[in-house]
Design a protein around this motif. Structure first.
Motif, short mmCIF file in Angstrom:
data_model
loop_
_atom_site.label_atom_id
_atom_site.label_comp_id
_atom_site.label_asym_id
_atom_site.label_seq_id
_atom_site.Cartn_x
_atom_site.Cartn_y
_atom_site.Cartn_z
N GLU A 276 0.84 -1.19 0.00
CA GLU A 276 0.00 0.00 0.00
C GLU A 276 0.88 1.25 0.00
O GLU A 276 1.05 1.91 1.02
CB GLU A 276 -0.94 0.00 1.21
N THR B 129 -0.33 7.63 -1.98
CA THR B 129 -1.05 8.08 -3.17
C THR B 129 -0.07 8.67 -4.18
O THR B 129 0.87 9.36 -3.82
CB THR B 129 -2.09 9.15 -2.77
N ARG B 130 -0.29 8.36 -5.46
CA ARG B 130 0.53 8.80 -6.59
C ARG B 130 1.82 7.98 -6.75
O ARG B 130 2.60 8.24 -7.65
CB ARG B 130 0.87 10.29 -6.52
#
Length: 201
Positions: free
Chosen positions: A166, A169-170
């Motif tokens: 995980e 973000t990006r």
């Protein structure tokens, strides 16, 4: 109908298309897909533009250098004026468009348990090294080794599980998940103690 032949001024939320080197650069904030502008023109043309009849998005071409940049009024006005044929752009809500870009970067990182978990468990990962790709500023901030959590559902003393990666973000990982073989450290200590305590043959 005659009223539509007159000249009017109105406000439009005009669609945009962005053109930049998306292979090397990534926007750090979503690029707006429309721009509120005030335009002046013949009623028929304004009606068509307002309803999207026969109109095409305005093409904007920013220079995607890292850090905060601004698309000056002249740059976006040229793109709008080219798309809005026969209609004069007279005003926008601001003078510039604020844009933030970063370069793409890649980095290979070893995998490991977080420090707190590493005190209780040992683990082997397959693959043991993963490549992360994303904005250079985010890639540089990734910890080395990259921590992988022991799944909460994993309650056996010695097992192999598949764990999803995980990343932030990006940021993208070269694999979506890895195989992790883990065991509690106290089991290793207990086994070592048993071997030590056995009498010599």
């Amino acid at each position: 109908m005659n009223a539509l032949n007159k000249t009017y001024t109105t406000r439009l939320n005009y669609p945009l298309t962005w053109r930049y080197d998306s292979v090397r650069y990534v926007p750090m904030r979503p690029l707006p897909n429309a721009l509120p502008v005030t335009v002046t023109g013949q009623g028929w043309r304004l009606l068509r533009a307002n309803l999207g009849w026969g109109t095409r998005p305005a093409v904007l071409r920013p220079v995607p250098l890292p850090g905060t940049r601004y698309l000056p009024a002249d740059a976006w006005r040229i793109g709008l004026q080219s798309a809005l044929e026969g209609v004069q752009v007279t005003e926008w809500a601001g003078d510039t468009l604020r844009l933030t870009f970063d370069r793409y970067a890649s980095r290979q990182l070893r995998l490991a348990l977080p420090r707190d978990s590493a005190r209780l468990y040992t683990a082997r990962f397959s693959p043991a090294v993963v490549t992360f790709r994303g904005p250079a500023s985010l890639i540089a901030a990734l910890p080395d080794p990259y921590p992988v959590m022991v799944p909460h559902a994993a309650d056996k003393r010695d097992e192999e599980v598949e764990v999803a990666l995980e990343p932030p973000t990006r940021v993208r990982a070269s694999v979506p998940s890895v195989r992790m073989h883990w065991k509690p450290r106290f089991e290793q200590s207990r086994n070592s103690l048993r071997r030590t305590s056995q009498p010599n043959q």
